[in-house]
Design a protein around this motif. Structure first.
Motif, mmCIF file in Angstrom:
data_model
loop_
_atom_site.group_PDB
_atom_site.id
_atom_site.type_symbol
_atom_site.label_atom_id
_atom_site.label_comp_id
_atom_site.label_asym_id
_atom_site.label_seq_id
_atom_site.Cartn_x
_atom_site.Cartn_y
_atom_site.Cartn_z
ATOM 1 N N SER A 21 0.817 -1.212 0.000
ATOM 2 C CA SER A 21 0.000 0.000 0.000
ATOM 3 C C SER A 21 0.853 1.265 0.000
ATOM 4 C CB SER A 21 -0.931 0.008 1.221
ATOM 5 O OG SER A 21 -0.167 -0.007 2.418
ATOM 6 N N LEU A 22 2.108 1.143 -0.388
ATOM 7 C CA LEU A 22 3.016 2.287 -0.407
ATOM 8 C C LEU A 22 2.447 3.386 -1.290
ATOM 9 C CD1 LEU A 22 5.929 3.220 0.473
ATOM 10 C CD2 LEU A 22 6.656 2.416 -1.789
ATOM 11 N N LEU A 23 2.394 4.587 -0.765
ATOM 12 C CA LEU A 23 1.859 5.730 -1.496
ATOM 13 C C LEU A 23 2.923 6.298 -2.436
ATOM 14 C CD1 LEU A 23 0.066 7.586 1.428
ATOM 15 C CD2 LEU A 23 -0.993 6.140 -0.315
ATOM 16 N N PRO A 24 2.491 6.862 -3.592
ATOM 17 C CA PRO A 24 3.467 7.502 -4.486
ATOM 18 C C PRO A 24 4.287 8.569 -3.775
ATOM 19 C CG PRO A 24 1.358 7.248 -5.595
ATOM 20 C CD PRO A 24 1.133 6.867 -4.162
ATOM 21 N N SER A 25 3.660 9.299 -2.870
ATOM 22 C CA SER A 25 4.388 10.344 -2.145
ATOM 23 C C SER A 25 5.485 9.743 -1.276
ATOM 24 C CB SER A 25 3.424 11.153 -1.276
ATOM 25 O OG SER A 25 2.767 10.313 -0.336
ATOM 26 N N GLU A 26 5.237 8.534 -0.724
ATOM 27 C CA GLU A 26 6.252 7.876 0.082
ATOM 28 C C GLU A 26 7.428 7.430 -0.780
ATOM 29 O OE1 GLU A 26 4.186 5.755 3.837
ATOM 30 O OE2 GLU A 26 3.506 5.000 1.884
ATOM 31 N N ARG A 27 7.116 6.890 -1.962
ATOM 32 C CA ARG A 27 8.199 6.476 -2.858
ATOM 33 C C ARG A 27 9.027 7.682 -3.291
ATOM 34 N NH1 ARG A 27 9.725 2.212 -5.185
ATOM 35 N NH2 ARG A 27 7.889 1.073 -4.510
ATOM 36 N N HIS A 28 8.363 8.800 -3.600
ATOM 37 C CA HIS A 28 9.103 10.005 -3.987
ATOM 38 C C HIS A 28 9.966 10.500 -2.828
ATOM 39 C CE1 HIS A 28 7.116 9.922 -7.725
ATOM 40 N NE2 HIS A 28 5.995 10.525 -7.374
ATOM 41 N N ALA A 29 9.423 10.390 -1.613
ATOM 42 C CA ALA A 29 10.194 10.810 -0.437
ATOM 43 C C ALA A 29 11.429 9.949 -0.274
ATOM 44 C CB ALA A 29 9.323 10.743 0.814
ATOM 45 N N PHE A 30 11.283 8.631 -0.524
ATOM 46 C CA PHE A 30 12.435 7.735 -0.446
ATOM 47 C C PHE A 30 13.479 8.110 -1.481
ATOM 48 C CE2 PHE A 30 14.448 3.999 -2.410
ATOM 49 C CZ PHE A 30 15.311 3.664 -1.375
ATOM 50 N N GLU A 31 13.049 8.385 -2.707
ATOM 51 C CA GLU A 31 13.993 8.732 -3.769
ATOM 52 C C GLU A 31 14.729 10.027 -3.447
ATOM 53 O OE1 GLU A 31 11.485 8.713 -7.168
ATOM 54 O OE2 GLU A 31 11.481 6.518 -7.372
ATOM 55 N N ARG A 32 14.014 10.985 -2.843
ATOM 56 C CA ARG A 32 14.667 12.234 -2.439
ATOM 57 C C ARG A 32 15.694 11.970 -1.341
ATOM 58 N NH1 ARG A 32 9.348 14.248 -2.856
ATOM 59 N NH2 ARG A 32 9.085 14.140 -0.590
ATOM 60 N N TRP A 33 15.324 11.096 -0.396
ATOM 61 C CA TRP A 33 16.262 10.743 0.682
ATOM 62 C C TRP A 33 17.492 10.059 0.109
ATOM 63 C CZ3 TRP A 33 17.814 5.743 2.100
ATOM 64 C CH2 TRP A 33 18.602 5.670 3.268
ATOM 65 N N LEU A 34 17.296 9.141 -0.846
ATOM 66 C CA LEU A 34 18.401 8.380 -1.416
ATOM 67 C C LEU A 34 19.370 9.300 -2.150
ATOM 68 C CD1 LEU A 34 19.106 5.305 -1.581
ATOM 69 C CD2 LEU A 34 18.148 5.357 -3.887
ATOM 70 N N ASP A 35 18.833 10.312 -2.834
ATOM 71 C CA ASP A 35 19.674 11.201 -3.638
ATOM 72 C C ASP A 35 20.245 12.363 -2.835
ATOM 73 O OD1 ASP A 35 19.174 9.652 -5.875
ATOM 74 O OD2 ASP A 35 17.453 10.849 -6.504
ATOM 75 N N ALA A 36 19.755 12.543 -1.615
ATOM 76 C CA ALA A 36 20.149 13.726 -0.839
ATOM 77 C C ALA A 36 21.590 13.676 -0.357
ATOM 78 C CB ALA A 36 19.199 13.906 0.354
#
Length: 309
Positions: A21-36
């Motif tokens: 049930s992962l939300l798109p906003s959560e996935r985007h947040a993860f990608e931002r964290w990974l690239d930060a």
């Protein structure tokens, strides 16, 4: 961000991303964290590698139970499966390849899916494969490169000073030639891509390699079969294999993927020949699935399992 904080956050994301049930906003947040922060990507890869090392020997059923549990329980189970308490995970993971206590302080290093081509102070040319790290020392009387992890291709310039590549299991000497060196957990591989390459092990065993010859060594030295010569083709982003085990192919793809890429023992024994893109590993997996009796399951974008169909 500190290394410990990055690892703790990587564990939290590991639990979060395996939620259907992962939300798109959560996935985007993860990608931002990974690239930060590069530290975040290193922490993520190290935690996923640790999860694979601990969960996979316990069997596929146990791994699924942990990874598909409800999110709060999943976080708890992940920590339990890793046999950690408090900050124990930090100490263990920090020692894994790719993390600060292991490779972060290296003179040169590469991340997931990254290759580095550089010229050394003596004019030699060095290429690092993905997830590789080296230390370099250029002195008055010696040229020395320590391979901490990963693979390198080295075009060694002519020089009165010897050039030594140091590994866990011994050293490789070269001058005015080209070679590939790969560091694995239990041995080192060397391919002579030119003349004048010599191996010396910790136990003082020695072997001179002729052009296009390869060897594996730890305390002993064993010549590699000619079909392994494709080990040195990664420089241009391609893996050229002739009658390799699928397990070896999957291992070569892993440094080019974030997360876990697992192959079952039965599937790992299949023999593979072909040319596969390292920079587009999903295409490589699709090509393998089209030509072999394989089933590729994706529990998330970060956990891919390869098994017999």
């Amino acid at each position: 961000m500190s290394s410990r904080a990055a690892i703790e956050e990587a564990i939290e994301w590991s639990a979060c991303l395996r939620d259907e049930s992962l939300l798109p906003s959560e996935r985007h947040a993860f990608e931002r964290w990974l690239d930060a922060d590069p530290l975040n990507a290193q922490a993520w890869n190290a935690v996923q590698g640790q999860v694979q090392r601990v969960l996979m020997p316990a069997g596929e059923t146990h791994a699924r139970r942990v990874l598909q549990a409800p999110r709060p329980s999943r976080r708890h189970l992940l920590r339990g499966a890793l046999a950690i308490a408090g900050m124990g995970v930090v100490t263990q993971v920090l020692r894994q390849p790719g993390m600060p206590l292991a490779e972060f302080s290296a003179d040169l290093r590469t991340g997931t899916g990254e290759r580095l081509n550089t010229q050394l102070a003596d004019g030699s040319r060095l290429v690092l494969d993905a997830q590789s790290a080296v230390d370099i020392e250029m002195g008055t009387d010696v040229r020395r490169l320590s391979l901490r992890t990963g693979k390198i291709i080295l075009d060694v310039s002519h020089d009165p000073r010897p050039f030594n590549i140091l590994t866990t299991f011994g050293s490789v000497q070269a001058n005015g030639t080209r070679l590939m060196v790969a560091a694995y957990e239990s041995f080192t591989h060397v391919w002579a891509l030119g003349p004048g390459v010599r191996i010396s092990t910790r136990s003082n065993a020695q072997l001179a390699l002729q052009p296009d010859q390869g060897a594996r060594f730890n305390d002993l030295i064993e010549r590699l079969a000619a079909n392994r010569s494709g080990e040195s083709t990664w420089q241009d982003g391609w893996l050229n294999v002739q009658d390799w085990s699928l397990g070896d192919v999957i291992s070569a793809l892993q440094p080019y993927r974030r997360g876990i890429l697992r192959v079952s023992p039965n599937a790992a024994r299949l023999r593979v020949s072909g040319v596969f893109s390292l920079d587009h590993s999903d295409r490589a997996l699709a090509a393998l699935a089209q030509t072999m009796p394989l089933r590729i399951q994706r529990y998330s974008d970060w956990w891919v399992s390869v098994d017999l169909a």
